[in-house]
Design a protein around this motif. Sequence first.
Motif, PDB file in Angstrom:
ATOM      1  N   ASP A 142      42.798  -2.185 -29.712  1.00  0.00           N
ATOM      2  CA  ASP A 142      41.484  -2.287 -29.082  1.00  0.00           C
ATOM      3  C   ASP A 142      40.542  -1.211 -29.598  1.00  0.00           C
ATOM      4  O   ASP A 142      39.375  -1.466 -29.895  1.00  0.00           O
ATOM      5  CB  ASP A 142      41.610  -2.176 -27.561  1.00  0.00           C
ATOM      6  CG  ASP A 142      42.281  -3.392 -26.939  1.00  0.00           C
ATOM      7  OD1 ASP A 142      42.379  -4.434 -27.624  1.00  0.00           O
ATOM      8  OD2 ASP A 142      42.718  -3.278 -25.770  1.00  0.00           O
ATOM      9  N   VAL A 143      41.058   0.020 -29.714  1.00  0.00           N
ATOM     10  CA  VAL A 143      40.235   1.126 -30.207  1.00  0.00           C
ATOM     11  C   VAL A 143      39.821   0.889 -31.654  1.00  0.00           C
ATOM     12  O   VAL A 143      38.664   1.100 -32.030  1.00  0.00           O
ATOM     13  CB  VAL A 143      40.982   2.480 -30.056  1.00  0.00           C
ATOM     14  CG1 VAL A 143      40.269   3.584 -30.798  1.00  0.00           C
ATOM     15  CG2 VAL A 143      41.137   2.829 -28.584  1.00  0.00           C
ATOM     16  N   SER A 145      39.532  -1.992 -33.253  1.00  0.00           N
ATOM     17  CA  SER A 145      38.562  -3.093 -33.364  1.00  0.00           C
ATOM     18  C   SER A 145      37.192  -2.632 -32.867  1.00  0.00           C
ATOM     19  O   SER A 145      36.161  -3.029 -33.431  1.00  0.00           O
ATOM     20  CB  SER A 145      39.047  -4.327 -32.602  1.00  0.00           C
ATOM     21  OG  SER A 145      39.143  -4.047 -31.221  1.00  0.00           O
ATOM     22  N   ALA A 146      37.142  -1.782 -31.847  1.00  0.00           N
ATOM     23  CA  ALA A 146      35.865  -1.250 -31.379  1.00  0.00           C
ATOM     24  C   ALA A 146      35.225  -0.372 -32.441  1.00  0.00           C
ATOM     25  O   ALA A 146      34.004  -0.398 -32.630  1.00  0.00           O
ATOM     26  CB  ALA A 146      36.069  -0.464 -30.088  1.00  0.00           C
ATOM     27  N   ASP A 149      33.693  -2.642 -35.090  1.00  0.00           N
ATOM     28  CA  ASP A 149      32.448  -3.225 -34.598  1.00  0.00           C
ATOM     29  C   ASP A 149      31.310  -2.214 -34.645  1.00  0.00           C
ATOM     30  O   ASP A 149      30.185  -2.543 -35.046  1.00  0.00           O
ATOM     31  CB  ASP A 149      32.627  -3.732 -33.158  1.00  0.00           C
ATOM     32  CG  ASP A 149      33.554  -4.935 -33.070  1.00  0.00           C
ATOM     33  OD1 ASP A 149      33.788  -5.582 -34.126  1.00  0.00           O
ATOM     34  OD2 ASP A 149      34.063  -5.204 -31.962  1.00  0.00           O
ATOM     35  N   ALA A 150      31.587  -0.963 -34.246  1.00  0.00           N
ATOM     36  CA  ALA A 150      30.554   0.070 -34.258  1.00  0.00           C
ATOM     37  C   ALA A 150      30.093   0.362 -35.677  1.00  0.00           C
ATOM     38  O   ALA A 150      28.895   0.528 -35.930  1.00  0.00           O
ATOM     39  CB  ALA A 150      31.075   1.338 -33.597  1.00  0.00           C
TER      40      ALA A 150
END
Length: 169
Positions: A142-143, A145-146, A149-150
């Motif tokens: 999750d981290v 992929s975030a 995205d950023a």
Amino acid sequence: ELIAKFMKDNKSFTEEMAATEVDRFMMDTEMVDKYIAFEKRKAENMAKGADYFRESREENLSDPSTLGVYALWIGGGVGFAYFKNVIAAPKYASGEWQDIHIQLPTPFWINEDAVPIEAVSSSTDTTVTLDAAQEVVDVVSDVSSAAVDAISDVAPAVQSVVDSATSAM
């Protein structure tokens, strides 16, 4: 005068080495100031004479706390030597006392032979371990992929700043 003093204080110095050290000393203003203050104190003390030094020694030695400290240190030294040589050494020599050897436990991650793998694996529930590992993997994914995205959101803005900076040149 300083060269002679340096040669007197350092017997292995040649005159050339002493001259070099005096030059180095004279460049250090803090040391020169301390040397001048020392020479002034030495001259003042010599002017006071031998009676002054005798009186100050008598004053220090007549203080009961000074004598008490001296007696304590001497008594402690004698007491320690007495215990070591008269009490402890014969008991160790006769075997009545033995050296103390404390075996500290070695953590399993330092020495693999210290804790058998079977003991570790039998004491844990494998399903709990697998669930915890899966949670860690989920959080990391999750981290990451975030973060991706950023970066993809910020990349066009960074590119426009770079383009405007290069066109301004």
